[in-house]
Design a protein around this motif. Structure first.
Motif, PDB file in Angstrom:
ATOM      1  N   GLU A   1       0.821  -1.216   0.000  1.00  0.00           N
ATOM      2  CA  GLU A   1       0.000   0.000   0.000  1.00  0.00           C
ATOM      3  C   GLU A   1       0.855   1.266   0.000  1.00  0.00           C
ATOM      4  N   THR A   2       1.978   1.248  -0.703  1.00  0.00           N
ATOM      5  CA  THR A   2       2.812   2.444  -0.781  1.00  0.00           C
ATOM      6  C   THR A   2       2.147   3.491  -1.667  1.00  0.00           C
ATOM      7  N   ALA A   3       2.543   4.764  -1.464  1.00  0.00           N
ATOM      8  CA  ALA A   3       1.957   5.856  -2.238  1.00  0.00           C
ATOM      9  C   ALA A   3       2.172   5.637  -3.735  1.00  0.00           C
ATOM     10  N   ASN A   4       3.366   5.195  -4.102  1.00  0.00           N
ATOM     11  CA  ASN A   4       3.662   4.838  -5.487  1.00  0.00           C
ATOM     12  C   ASN A   4       3.780   3.314  -5.551  1.00  0.00           C
ATOM     13  N   PRO A   5       2.785   2.640  -6.119  1.00  0.00           N
ATOM     14  CA  PRO A   5       2.784   1.167  -6.137  1.00  0.00           C
ATOM     15  C   PRO A   5       4.098   0.599  -6.664  1.00  0.00           C
ATOM     16  N   ILE A   6       4.565  -0.467  -6.024  1.00  0.00           N
ATOM     17  CA  ILE A   6       5.799  -1.115  -6.437  1.00  0.00           C
ATOM     18  C   ILE A   6       5.489  -2.546  -6.864  1.00  0.00           C
ATOM     19  N   PRO A   7       6.287  -3.107  -7.775  1.00  0.00           N
ATOM     20  CA  PRO A   7       6.003  -4.454  -8.278  1.00  0.00           C
ATOM     21  C   PRO A   7       6.164  -5.514  -7.192  1.00  0.00           C
ATOM     22  N   PRO A   8       5.506  -6.649  -7.351  1.00  0.00           N
ATOM     23  CA  PRO A   8       5.534  -7.699  -6.322  1.00  0.00           C
ATOM     24  C   PRO A   8       6.936  -8.132  -5.908  1.00  0.00           C
ATOM     25  N   HIS A   9       7.865  -8.232  -6.855  1.00  0.00           N
ATOM     26  CA  HIS A   9       9.205  -8.695  -6.487  1.00  0.00           C
ATOM     27  C   HIS A   9       9.904  -7.685  -5.576  1.00  0.00           C
ATOM     28  N   GLU A  10       9.632  -6.378  -5.771  1.00  0.00           N
ATOM     29  CA  GLU A  10      10.234  -5.367  -4.904  1.00  0.00           C
ATOM     30  C   GLU A  10       9.587  -5.388  -3.523  1.00  0.00           C
ATOM     31  N   VAL A  11       8.284  -5.681  -3.476  1.00  0.00           N
ATOM     32  CA  VAL A  11       7.616  -5.851  -2.179  1.00  0.00           C
ATOM     33  C   VAL A  11       8.342  -6.928  -1.376  1.00  0.00           C
ATOM     34  N   GLU A  12       8.649  -8.041  -2.040  1.00  0.00           N
ATOM     35  CA  GLU A  12       9.309  -9.134  -1.343  1.00  0.00           C
ATOM     36  C   GLU A  12      10.733  -8.773  -0.920  1.00  0.00           C
ATOM     37  N   TYR A  13      11.439  -7.971  -1.743  1.00  0.00           N
ATOM     38  CA  TYR A  13      12.760  -7.491  -1.347  1.00  0.00           C
ATOM     39  C   TYR A  13      12.649  -6.698  -0.047  1.00  0.00           C
ATOM     40  N   ARG A  14      11.659  -5.823   0.007  1.00  0.00           N
ATOM     41  CA  ARG A  14      11.509  -4.945   1.177  1.00  0.00           C
ATOM     42  C   ARG A  14      11.089  -5.734   2.413  1.00  0.00           C
ATOM     43  N   VAL A  15      10.212  -6.700   2.232  1.00  0.00           N
ATOM     44  CA  VAL A  15       9.806  -7.544   3.359  1.00  0.00           C
ATOM     45  C   VAL A  15      11.016  -8.324   3.881  1.00  0.00           C
ATOM     46  N   SER A  16      11.774  -8.924   2.968  1.00  0.00           N
ATOM     47  CA  SER A  16      12.962  -9.673   3.356  1.00  0.00           C
ATOM     48  C   SER A  16      13.940  -8.795   4.126  1.00  0.00           C
ATOM     49  N   PHE A  17      14.147  -7.587   3.637  1.00  0.00           N
ATOM     50  CA  PHE A  17      15.078  -6.662   4.282  1.00  0.00           C
ATOM     51  C   PHE A  17      14.593  -6.302   5.682  1.00  0.00           C
ATOM     52  N   ARG A  18      13.308  -6.009   5.819  1.00  0.00           N
ATOM     53  CA  ARG A  18      12.761  -5.640   7.131  1.00  0.00           C
ATOM     54  C   ARG A  18      12.917  -6.773   8.138  1.00  0.00           C
ATOM     55  N   ILE A  19      12.663  -7.991   7.723  1.00  0.00           N
ATOM     56  CA  ILE A  19      12.789  -9.125   8.637  1.00  0.00           C
ATOM     57  C   ILE A  19      14.257  -9.349   9.029  1.00  0.00           C
ATOM     58  N   LYS A  20      15.172  -9.173   8.083  1.00  0.00           N
ATOM     59  CA  LYS A  20      16.594  -9.342   8.399  1.00  0.00           C
ATOM     60  C   LYS A  20      17.080  -8.274   9.385  1.00  0.00           C
ATOM     61  N   ARG A  21      16.496  -7.086   9.316  1.00  0.00           N
ATOM     62  CA  ARG A  21      16.873  -6.036  10.266  1.00  0.00           C
ATOM     63  C   ARG A  21      16.608  -6.471  11.704  1.00  0.00           C
ATOM     64  N   GLN A  22      15.642  -7.345  11.896  1.00  0.00           N
ATOM     65  CA  GLN A  22      15.250  -7.755  13.244  1.00  0.00           C
ATOM     66  C   GLN A  22      16.309  -8.608  13.937  1.00  0.00           C
ATOM     67  N   ALA A  23      17.367  -8.980  13.214  1.00  0.00           N
ATOM     68  CA  ALA A  23      18.443  -9.783  13.803  1.00  0.00           C
ATOM     69  C   ALA A  23      19.104  -9.072  14.973  1.00  0.00           C
ATOM     70  N   VAL A  24      19.028  -7.734  15.017  1.00  0.00           N
ATOM     71  CA  VAL A  24      19.652  -7.004  16.130  1.00  0.00           C
ATOM     72  C   VAL A  24      18.988  -7.353  17.465  1.00  0.00           C
ATOM     73  N   LEU A  25      17.772  -7.878  17.414  1.00  0.00           N
ATOM     74  CA  LEU A  25      17.061  -8.257  18.640  1.00  0.00           C
ATOM     75  C   LEU A  25      17.352  -9.701  19.058  1.00  0.00           C
ATOM     76  N   TYR A  26      18.016 -10.459  18.185  1.00  0.00           N
ATOM     77  CA  TYR A  26      18.246 -11.880  18.459  1.00  0.00           C
ATOM     78  C   TYR A  26      19.726 -12.238  18.599  1.00  0.00           C
ATOM     79  N   ARG A  27      20.619 -11.294  18.347  1.00  0.00           N
ATOM     80  CA  ARG A  27      22.046 -11.597  18.379  1.00  0.00           C
ATOM     81  C   ARG A  27      22.503 -11.873  19.817  1.00  0.00           C
TER      82      ARG A  27
END
Length: 283
Positions: free
Chosen positions: A136-162
């Motif tokens: 639901e971004t202001a400028n729609p992005i293609p599905p593969h980029e959505v998945e890139y962003r989701v993957s990146f956000r989840i990987k950021r969470q590693a700082v809470l598990y290290r």
């Protein structure tokens, strides 16, 4: 080594702090370069973050600038010479650089405090919640980029598990908890995930209920990253065009007071867990 074409926010910050020290000493870039055995252009490139320097050279510059703040100099020295390729670099060609700068900020912070009034903290989001947001971004992005962003956000969470997990405090407004991104089931799962994470010793979740009334900076997401010394704290703000990073002393003080005020208005941790649990049960 040629100058960097696109220094990271952390590299720019190191250079900016060195420029502050030089200016406070009353020394010109030419004078600083002469004392270091370099020219003005090299000092300018260091101060813009386009050129790195060793910890030894940094300490030489600090002595030349008559800086006697040992803690600050030690902290700045710790920012030099880090050439390790971090995980976020694999996304450099696929995501905006602001995303990478945020991951770098989180990785190096000693503590993070965030206030969220319309969305949930990225470090506490589930895959389904994050995917619903990026669709639901202001400028729609293609599905593969959505998945890139989701993957990146989840990987950021590693700082809470290290092994040395990041100390994280999330002040979340009731409005953000009640928004059903991805539907009822996804929202219920998301709330239970926050409850589970809030049981960790290094994670504090505080709810700001509607009945708390007015509070400062409504509608603005704030991430306050605590550095090794107060001068190296950083504030990150969300905007439609990407993350904005703030490090001016007066602004840091303002945002610190905003976060403190919102924390004082929020429910205590156990009360907050009960509050979130009630919302989840009502879905």
């Amino acid at each position: 080594m040629p100058p960097r074409s696109s220094p990271t926010v952390r590299q720019q910050r190191l250079g900016a702090e060195l420029r502050k020290l030089r200016e406070q000493s009353g020394m010109t870039a030419s004078q600083a370069g002469a004392l270091l055995g370099a020219d003005q252009a090299r000092i300018s490139n260091i101060e813009s973050g386009r050129l790195g320097l060793s910890a030894e050279r940094l300490r030489t510059l600090s002595r030349n600038y008559d800086c006697d703040d040992r803690d600050l100099v030690d902290a700045l020295a710790g920012m030099t010479g880090d050439r390790a390729r971090r995980w976020w670099e694999e996304y450099r060609e696929t995501l905006p650089t602001g995303f990478l700068d945020l991951a770098e900020l989180e990785h190096h912070a000693l503590e993070l405090r965030t206030t969220q009034t319309a969305t949930l903290p990225g470090l506490l989001q589930t895959v389904d919640h994050a995917r619903a947001l990026f669709r639901e971004t202001a400028n729609p992005i293609p599905p593969h980029e959505v998945e890139y962003r989701v993957s990146f956000r989840i990987k950021r969470q590693a700082v809470l598990y290290r092994d040395d997990p990041l100390a994280f405090t999330a002040i979340i407004h009731e409005a953000a908890l009640r928004m059903q991104f991805g539907g009822r089931a996804a929202t219920r799962t998301q709330l239970h995930h926050i409850l589970e994470m809030s049981e960790s010793d290094h994670i504090t979740v505080l709810v700001l209920p509607f009945e708390a009334g007015a509070f400062p900076a409504p509608g603005q997401t704030i991430v306050y990253a605590v550095g090794p010394v107060p001068q190296l704290d950083t504030v990150q703000l969300d905007h439609f065009h990407g993350p904005v990073f703030i490090d001016a002393a007066e602004q840091l003080d303002t945002y610190r007071r905003i976060v403190d005020r919102m924390e004082s208005l929020a429910l205590k941790p156990e009360e907050s867990r009960d509050f979130i649990r009630d919302i989840a049960l009502a879905l």
